[in-house]
Design an enzyme around this catalytic site. Structure first.
Site, PDB file in Angstrom:
ATOM      1  CE  LYS A  40       4.780  12.951  -3.736  1.00  0.00           C
ATOM      2  NZ  LYS A  40       5.922  12.103  -4.045  1.00  0.00           N
ATOM      3  CB  ALA A  42      -1.046   9.822 -12.415  1.00  0.00           C
ATOM      4  CG  ASN A  43       3.347   7.712 -10.009  1.00  0.00           C
ATOM      5  OD1 ASN A  43       3.258   7.823 -11.231  1.00  0.00           O
ATOM      6  ND2 ASN A  43       4.295   8.313  -9.306  1.00  0.00           N
ATOM      7  CD  GLU A 141       2.905  15.363  -6.126  1.00  0.00           C
ATOM      8  OE1 GLU A 141       4.144  15.424  -6.095  1.00  0.00           O
ATOM      9  OE2 GLU A 141       2.287  14.651  -6.949  1.00  0.00           O
ATOM     10  CG  ASN A 186       8.605   8.471   3.663  1.00  0.00           C
ATOM     11  OD1 ASN A 186       8.679   9.422   4.445  1.00  0.00           O
ATOM     12  ND2 ASN A 186       8.876   8.584   2.380  1.00  0.00           N
ATOM     13  N   GLY A 224      10.451   1.411   3.911  1.00  0.00           N
ATOM     14  CA  GLY A 224      11.227   0.838   2.802  1.00  0.00           C
ATOM     15  C   GLY A 224      11.634  -0.585   3.110  1.00  0.00           C
ATOM     16  N   GLY A 227      10.668  -2.510   6.441  1.00  0.00           N
ATOM     17  CA  GLY A 227       9.341  -3.003   6.812  1.00  0.00           C
ATOM     18  C   GLY A 227       8.314  -1.900   7.005  1.00  0.00           C
ATOM     19  CB  ALA A 251       6.514   5.332  -8.150  1.00  0.00           C
ATOM     20  CG  ASP A 254       3.416   7.519  -5.490  1.00  0.00           C
ATOM     21  OD1 ASP A 254       3.095   8.125  -4.458  1.00  0.00           O
ATOM     22  OD2 ASP A 254       4.093   8.030  -6.409  1.00  0.00           O
TER      23      ASP A 254
HETATM   24  O1  RIB Z   1       6.075   9.785  -5.774  1.00  0.00           O
HETATM   25  C1  RIB Z   1       6.752   9.936  -6.977  1.00  0.00           C
HETATM   26  C2  RIB Z   1       6.140  11.052  -7.764  1.00  0.00           C
HETATM   27  O2  RIB Z   1       6.312  12.265  -7.079  1.00  0.00           O
HETATM   28  C3  RIB Z   1       6.777  11.272  -9.122  1.00  0.00           C
HETATM   29  O3  RIB Z   1       6.208  10.486 -10.129  1.00  0.00           O
HETATM   30  C4  RIB Z   1       6.624  12.762  -9.322  1.00  0.00           C
HETATM   31  O4  RIB Z   1       5.778  13.114 -10.363  1.00  0.00           O
HETATM   32  C5  RIB Z   1       6.143  13.324  -7.989  1.00  0.00           C
HETATM   33  O5  RIB Z   1       4.798  13.601  -7.999  1.00  0.00           O
END
Ligand code: RIB
Length: 303
Positions: A40, A42-43, A141, A186, A224, A227, A251, A254
């Protein structure tokens, strides 16, 4: 443009596409398998970097091929990775993701690995990165005690704090929320955070108001394709979005957060920021994978 710091997780995602979600005890045959950079934190950092934001990340990977690939991917979109420590002897975090190909919905199981090495001493070692940033973004996380420590530090320093409370948990003390500038659960996460149902507009509003009453300045509930609900001191509003056909919702949250944050970093108001978040996540759900699905700034026309 303000400087953004994302503090959080990095995972290598193993994504299995299935005709439907497996039921307990059921064996099903997958239609595809892929390994994609995720996590999350890194995304969010990757998306902000790819969209042209000024962004650094703080987190940890192992001294292994997954760690190397995750760092390379972040560097490829100009994320400053000086705050990502490479830890010998602990494996890089991983996630196992099932995607239902008929709905695009997913189920995720993470294996924390180095993400749980992001401890309070780790934050102290890298404190200068927090001092250098204007907006700090975090998720859940990494160890919760670290999240609490960061929150107190960031607010003491007078920086803007954005918390994406995912994965959500039901045991967060009320005083944690006090003073946070923005949260973005969410509806499922909101239900876990409050213990209240979110199945109707009225219930959603009650739960969002509850989070606001705990001291959060701006509560954004991402719904989602339905809205976003915004509850702040100034207003309670519903911001609609465009419906798209979801292929893989990994993602989505994210990238919504990343869109909101990059827009805020450019001085936009919260309505514009939500609109940008919706545009980014609206594209992400039409593509497969986590970081592999993030659009560029050119694809988000008016960013
Ligand atoms: O939010 C999506 C992410 O949740 C995924 O990329 C997974 O690695 C988890 O962390």
């Amino acid at each position: 443009m303000k400087k953004i710091l994302v503090i959080g997780s990095l995972n290598m995602d193993t994504v299995v596409t299935t005709p439907h979600m497996p039921k307990p005890g059921e064996t099903i045959i997958s239609t595809s398998l892929a390994q994609v950079p995720g996590g999350k934190g890194a995304n969010q950092a990757y998306a902000i970097g790819k969209l042209g934001g000024n962004v650094a990340m703080m987190g940890a990977v192992g001294k292994d091929s997954f760690g190397e690939a995750l760092l390379d991917n972040l560097k490829s979109v100009n994320v400053d990775v000086n705050g990502i420590e490479v830890i010998d002897g602990v494996p890089t975090g991983q996630a196992y993701i099932w995607v239902d190909e008929s709905t695009g919905q997913n189920s995720i199981v993470t294996v924390s690995g180095t993400n749980f090495e992001v401890t309070i001493p780790f934050i102290d070692r890298n404190r200068h990165l927090i001092e250098a940033a204007d907006i700090i973004v975090m998720q859940m996380e990494i160890p919760f005690e670290t999240v609490v420590y960061i929150k107190n530090l960031v607010l003491e320093m007078g920086k803007t704090l954005v918390v994406d409370p995912a994965p959500a948990r039901g045991d967060i003390p009320d005083d944690f929320w006090q003073g946070i500038d923005y949260i973005k659960p969410n509806e499922t996460e909101l239900e876990i955070l409050t213990g209240l149902p979110t199945d109707t507009q009225e219930n959603l509003m009650t739960s969002a108001r509850m989070m606001k009453s705990k001291g959060v300045k701006n509560v954004l509930i991402s719904l989602g394709g339905d809205g976003c609900l915004l509850v702040s001191d100034e207003e309670e509003s519903f911001i609609p979005t465009m419906k798209v056909k979801a292929v893989d919702t990994t993602a989505a949250g994210d990238s919504f957060t990343a869109g909101v944050v990059i827009s805020l970093s450019r001085g936009d108001d919260i309505h514009k920021a939500i609109e940008v978040g919706q545009k980014v996540s609206g594209i992400v759900v039409t593509r497969k994978g986590a970081q592999s699905s993030i659009p560029s700034a050119e694809e988000i026309k008016d960013l």
